[in-house]
Design an enzyme around this catalytic site. Structure first.
Site, short mmCIF file in Angstrom:
data_model
loop_
_atom_site.label_atom_id
_atom_site.label_comp_id
_atom_site.label_asym_id
_atom_site.label_seq_id
_atom_site.Cartn_x
_atom_site.Cartn_y
_atom_site.Cartn_z
CD GLN A 1 -27.08 6.03 3.22
OE1 GLN A 1 -25.90 5.72 3.36
NE2 GLN A 1 -27.85 6.37 4.25
CB CYS B 1 -21.65 10.69 4.85
SG CYS B 1 -20.01 9.96 4.63
CG ASN C 1 -28.97 5.18 13.46
OD1 ASN C 1 -28.14 5.70 12.75
ND2 ASN C 1 -28.76 4.00 13.99
NE ARG D 1 -21.41 2.60 16.82
CZ ARG D 1 -21.09 3.16 17.99
NH1 ARG D 1 -19.91 2.93 18.52
NH2 ARG D 1 -21.94 3.93 18.62
CG ASP E 1 -25.36 5.18 21.46
OD1 ASP E 1 -24.54 4.90 20.57
OD2 ASP E 1 -25.29 6.20 22.15
CB THR F 1 -19.11 2.38 4.65
OG1 THR F 1 -20.02 3.46 4.43
CG2 THR F 1 -18.05 2.40 3.58
CG HIS G 1 -26.43 8.70 13.87
ND1 HIS G 1 -25.28 8.30 13.24
CD2 HIS G 1 -26.26 8.41 15.17
CE1 HIS G 1 -24.44 7.81 14.14
NE2 HIS G 1 -25.01 7.88 15.32
CE LYS H 1 -28.54 6.33 9.06
NZ LYS H 1 -27.27 6.86 9.53
#
Length: 599
Positions: free
Chosen positions: A312, A343, A445, A471, A447, A260, A413, A383
């Site tokens: 997405q 989310c 997903n 990230r 780290d 985002t 994630h 996801k």
């Protein structure tokens, strides 16, 4: 050595780092003590207090003294807005013309000479858009206009410019489609039919499960005294070797996560150049898409360099999500659609979307069945997170069901909604979930910030088909290059600055090279810089590689530019933007959109 700290070589440490850290800690303690004192710490956590309303009647309410956590959005951040009265009318954008504005009450500027006299100086001698395309659509309003204006002030085209070439960016919404959506003239009968069929399948599945449960109970009672044996179902042990005729191969790919705000088209172009295999647009909400809102449709835009691209979507109603899926499949160039059920944003969650769908399995089943059956050539993926709460994981039960309902791939994630980004991703749990999914790819997903992280996670989770990076790509976009070349890359400050210059040029091409486009590009560059500054040069660390949740000691770089790029001060980020986009407007301040607590 303390965990969570990235230790820097002594020659690069700032001498007063420890003193500054201790002083900051003392200041924080004093502020917390003052706040607690002013709030009245003696009150119980949920003390009932009486307040008098306008009518003089007393009403009771619960007073909550829980400490506010700095997380989520900086909703009251200052945002620069340009005065629309200073905009030039579009009829004059290419310079002097005999044509007059067709609008009677047009509020924009129609005096071209006055506009040019008040227009700020050009930012550079060459226009990045004109250099890249051979034509700048912003004309005289461009902040680099002199290089593509003739002696009479008219906007010119490069002799080599080919008007017949297709645009480099596609998707978005046309005015014709927008009118149809706003008048509710778009035909959604197909998705309504599929929703009805999915409801029948769901009800049939529930009846079958109930019958199987009764039959199983009867068999257990009959076979209580019989010996128990074991057998192996060969079909279930094939795992990833089962060949499926899917339009996209999601196996062994490096996927850029939907991000985002910062996962915009210019950023995705940078990641593609560094080796990302699959890209996905920012999360788009279904209701604004179906209503034809331009800002939401902008999130679906795709650059020609994105060879495998998905959109997405996020919603809370199977009918609206199905309508969105049909709409995008029929009007946009997308290779796959992804449903976000992970989310953590409060507003989305409270409305029943995002991670809330992980506990609304009836709604989720209806949604996945419908959208997966919509178009076999456009895969529908999901996801998710491990669950809503850290101690109540549900992904291991949900992922096999999502596979059964028809999803082409599933991304996990390794954190719950409750954890946000503050805890380490649980790759052991990702592996346990992936092992339960038999015939579709599982994308892990969380780290990954280095080639070593990637190899470690793949070793922990051999059943994971591909890896998604979020990230890690924001902090160091060249992570895709490192993984593919199987070695670390430590770019110089000049190389990193050149990457930022390229991003700015892509931004001006995407958002425009006029004043509004320049400030949009600046804002998104600064949002990205709020992640970029976290990169610690490889040669400065005592024990590389850098871990994503480690906070570095205060350090200086190998040169002044590297030190500036590593500064956590947002005013230093603004200085970097001024080197690329010229001075900021008077009174300009910047605050990142998100309160990042990823350390």
């Amino acid at each position: 050595m303390e965990p969570g700290i990235c230790y820097i070589k002594p020659e690069y440490l700032v001498e007063d780092a420890k003193k500054n850290a201790a002083a900051a800690e003392n200041v924080n303690k004093e502020e917390n003590n003052k706040r607690k004192h002013s709030e009245g710490e003696g009150n119980p956590t949920n003390e009932q207090t009486t307040e008098t309303d306008k009518n003089g009647k007393g009403r009771k309410f619960q007073k909550n003294n829980k400490k506010d956590r700095k997380r989520g959005q900086n909703k009251h951040r200052p945002i620069y807005k340009e005065d629309r009265n200073l905009h030039l009318c579009h009829s004059l954008i290419n310079g002097p013309t005999e044509k007059k504005c067709a609008l009677e009450n047009c509020r924009y500027v129609h005096d071209l000479e006055q506009y040019m006299a008040n227009k700020p100086e050009d930012l550079a001698e060459k226009c990045p858009v004109y250099e890249a395309k051979g034509y700048c659509p912003r004309g005289v309003t461009c902040r680099f206009a002199k290089c593509h204006l003739d002696s009479e002030g008219r906007n010119i085209k490069n002799p080599e410019y080919n008007e017949n070439l297709p645009p480099s960016t596609c998707n978005g919404i046309t005015s014709e489609l927008q009118i149809r959506l706003r008048k509710r003239d778009y035909d959604f009968s197909r998705c309504k039919q599929l929703v009805t069929e999915s409801e029948k399948l769901r009800d049939a599945r529930k009846e079958k499960q109930a019958a199987e449960k009764d039959q199983k109970q009867n068999e257990e009672e009959e076979n209580k005294e019989k010996p128990v044996g074991s057998c192996v179902d060969e079909e279930e042990t094939k795992g990833r070797d089962v060949k499926q005729n899917k339009p996209i191969d999601f196996a062994e790919k490096l996927v850029l996560s939907p991000l985002t705000t910062v996962g915009n088209l210019p950023f995705r172009r940078i990641c593609k150049e560094f080796g990302a295999d699959i890209t996905c647009g920012e999360m788009a909400c279904c209701v604004p898409l179906v209503k034809g809102m331009t800002q939401e449709w902008a999130l679906t835009k795709r650059h020609e360099s994105e060879d495998i691209f998905g959109v997405q979507i996020c919603g809370n109603n199977p009918n609206i999500i199905a309508q969105t899926a049909q709409l995008l499949q029929e009007t946009a160039k997308v290779d796959f659609l992804d449903l976000n059920i992970g989310c953590p944003i409060d507003l989305i969650y409270q409305q029943g979307g995002g991670s809330a769908l992980m506990r609304r399995t009836n709604i989720l089943e209806l949604t996945v069945r419908t959208c997966a059956a919509m178009n076999p050539l456009i895969p529908f993926t999901v996801k998710m997170r491990t669950g809503i709460y850290a101690d109540k994981r549900v992904a291991h039960d949900l992922m096999p069901m999502v596979e059964e309902w028809g999803a082409s791939a599933v991304t996990l994630h390794g954190r719950s909604r409750e954890q946000r980004y503050t805890k380490n991703a649980n790759w052991e749990y990702i592996e346990a979930c992936a092992a339960k999914v038999k015939h579709i790819p599982v994308i892990g997903n969380g780290d990954i910030l280095s080639y070593e992280d990637y190899m470690e996670k793949r070793k922990i989770a051999p059943h994971v088909s591909s890896v998604m990076i979020g990230r890690g790509a924001l902090i160091k976009p060249w992570i895709f290059k490192e993984i593919k070349e199987q070695k670390n890359w430590d770019p110089t400050s000049a190389e990193r600055f050149e990457m930022m210059r390229k991003y700015v040029n892509y931004g001006l091409e995407h958002w425009g090279s006029d004043t509004k486009g320049v400030e949009n590009t600046r804002r998104f560059l600064l949002e990205w810089q709020s992640f970029l500054y976290r990169y610690i040069p490889y040669d400065l660390m005592m024990e590389p590689p850098q871990k994503i949740n480690q906070r570095p000691q205060s350090f200086r770089g190998r040169d002044e530019m590297e030190t500036l790029m590593s500064s956590p001060n947002s005013q230093d980020w603004v200085k970097l933007s001024e080197m690329l986009l010229g001075p900021v407007p008077e009174g300009y301040t910047f605050m990142p959109k998100h309160k990042a607590n990823s350390y």
